[in-house]
Write an enzyme that holds these catalytic residues in place. Structure first.
Site, PDB file in Angstrom:
ATOM      1  N   LYS A 172      -0.580  18.579  30.700  1.00 49.53           N
ATOM      2  CA  LYS A 172      -0.541  20.077  30.805  1.00 49.53           C
ATOM      3  C   LYS A 172      -0.742  20.941  32.004  1.00 49.53           C
ATOM      4  CE  LYS A 172       0.203  20.811  26.139  1.00 49.53           C
ATOM      5  NZ  LYS A 172       1.053  21.821  25.502  1.00 49.53           N
ATOM      6  N   SER A 206      -0.200  11.111  26.734  1.00 49.52           N
ATOM      7  CA  SER A 206      -0.001  12.517  27.074  1.00 49.52           C
ATOM      8  C   SER A 206      -1.532  12.869  27.561  1.00 49.52           C
ATOM      9  CB  SER A 206       0.365  13.397  26.026  1.00 49.52           C
ATOM     10  OG  SER A 206      -0.294  13.287  24.809  1.00 49.52           O
TER      11      SER A 206
END
Lengths: 315, 315
Positions: A51, A302
């Site tokens: 992110k 992720s």
């Protein structure tokens, strides 16, 4: 729609500040799985998840006036920390709106990067109302967690880095929350690895994009139920879905129960900590959801931000 | 005494089969610590610890007749797995003598690499008697866990790899169990980084080498008491001690309680799993036992094989 050159340009911006994360592999995993599998380890990224890439790229594009007023995001997870760290590096004020029942360690981490945390109620409505009020009052710029072109271009640099390390993939497995990561990576991958199939993975309890992909329109869930907290979005974004429709080959789902053995394998055999959402794409490979053999496969991890209590329960 | 050329020769043997493990760093750690710190991540080595290096190099030196008869080792830990995997790769029969109360996961892992496990009593005497009996009966070659020149040369390749990635260290921190790793690495480091100080680290409850270094002779403890299971040897080996006396600059000790925060930092911030013994040298850096600032420091993570129950307790 953005193009590969937007992602290449994002990479120029990001290169000095992101970690180039490794592609990991395990002989044991490959032997059991029957494919040559690589894991792109974004759990080693700054803030512990991909992110940071999108947030930093987005912030780099703000005008001087926008930077002076500051930015705002609502998130109880990795997006909060991504925006907080990126803002700190740019010297921009960041306000993060979080539900008052957020995990303490995530609140502390966000504050630790210098962001101001404002608590709100637990519903989407509460969150959006609080955020809108603050934007009205202070003129903050909203940093959306996925439905934003600069953000998508930033997340797409994950695939760019994969390409730096390996050229000829057959499959790329990507987890889907709001669709930021998969839209950026699918676009990059289809340009860089024209023969690779891009497969999106969701959990059954948060299968909005799986449904949307088949319906050829965005379907919004009423509620979600999954341990993969990064997948608890009710629908993907409009900008994300456009790219997904054009570049993603298939979307599949796995069960929450498929996540635990993958997390355990990562920890006990590969000695790395992966969060539930981060294990979703690898888990689809582990259970061989597509029944493939002898292929060169990459699955994106992720992130790695696991609550210690949750981890204890898994062990 | 072996020389740097023995270690270079070991690396030629090992290069096709070992993982070249990464040098990891953390901005947060460096910021808190005030030094530029690198962690050599042998928890990512095959079998989850550096021990595979020495075992493989030793086995590569056996005669045809020795290989045919097979090898034996007594160990309840990483040496067992190192010998088991190296033997499997050479197609040599391996017998591992383990106390009957060994951790089940380590027994399973050893068997998983194809070794035959023979259980014995829990004392050193039990272990040695069982091993000697089997050697008498079957002519197996004993693979000693540290007091062996081929083994030492193999472990020294860890420092050789560090040198491939960074040239100008000020300090190298190495954990000490039986002395195999530190003797190989000190010898290599003093040749490759002539200005680096090599610091051995033990826990207070297993400080035999700390005592021996000061007494200038090998001191054997009556008993040890430490959570760092890889350090539960009563004394270092004679061949190891010769090299340690010549090439190690200092030996320090830390408390068991210093290990937990380091393991937690590795897991929660750096997303890697490190076993207690593997966290000992990094923990000495974390608590800044030598009160150094602004230096370039490397600490070796010796392994990552943690029992899940133990890990649960730490969390």
């Amino acid at each position: 729609m953005i193009s590969i050159s937007d992602i290449e340009s994002a990479y120029k911006t990001l290169k000095p500040v992101v970690h180039k994360t490794p592609l990991l592999s395990s002989r044991t995993f490959n032997h059991l799985n029957g494919n040559e599998v690589y894991f792109k380890a974004e759990n080693f990224q700054r803030i512990g998840a991909f992110k940071f890439r999108g947030a930093y790229n987005k912030l780099s594009s703000l005008t001087e006036a926008e930077r002076k007023r500051g930015v705002i995001a609502h998130s109880s997870g990795n997006h909060a920390q991504g925006v907080a760290l990126a803002s700190k590096l740019f010297g921009i004020k960041a306000v993060i709106v979080m539900p008052h029942d957020s995990v303490k360690s995530k609140v502390e981490a966000t504050k630790g990067y210098g962001a101001e945390v404002i608590f709100c109620g637990t519903t989407t409505d509460d969150r959006e109302r609080t955020t809108d009020d603050l934007i009205d009052k202070f003129g903050y710029t909203l940093i959306h967690p996925y439905n934003d072109e600069k953000l998508i271009a930033g997340q797409g640099t994950v695939a760019l880095e994969i390409f730096q390390d390996t050229k000829d993939l057959d499959y790329l497995f990507v987890p889907i929350g709001g669709g930021g990561l998969i839209s950026g990576c699918a676009l990059a991958a289809k340009n860089l690895f024209p023969n690779a199939k891009v497969i999106g993975v969701e959990t059954e309890g948060a299968n909005d994009c799986f449904q949307s992909f088949r319906a050829k329109k965005i379907i919004k869930l009423q509620s979600v139920n999954t341990i993969a907290d990064g997948m608890r979005t009710l629908s993907v974004g409009m900008l994300n879905f456009e790219i997904i429709q054009k570049y993603v080959d298939n979307i599949i789902t796995i069960k929450d129960d498929d996540i635990y053995p993958m997390m355990k394998f990562f920890l006990e055999r590969m000695k790395i900590l992966v969060e539930p959402t981060g294990a979703v794409a690898p888990a689809a490979v582990m259970k061989n959801a597509l029944d493939i053999r002898g292929k060169k496969v990459c699955a994106i991890i992720s992130g790695g931000n696991v609550d210690p209590d949750f981890l204890k329960n898994i062990l």
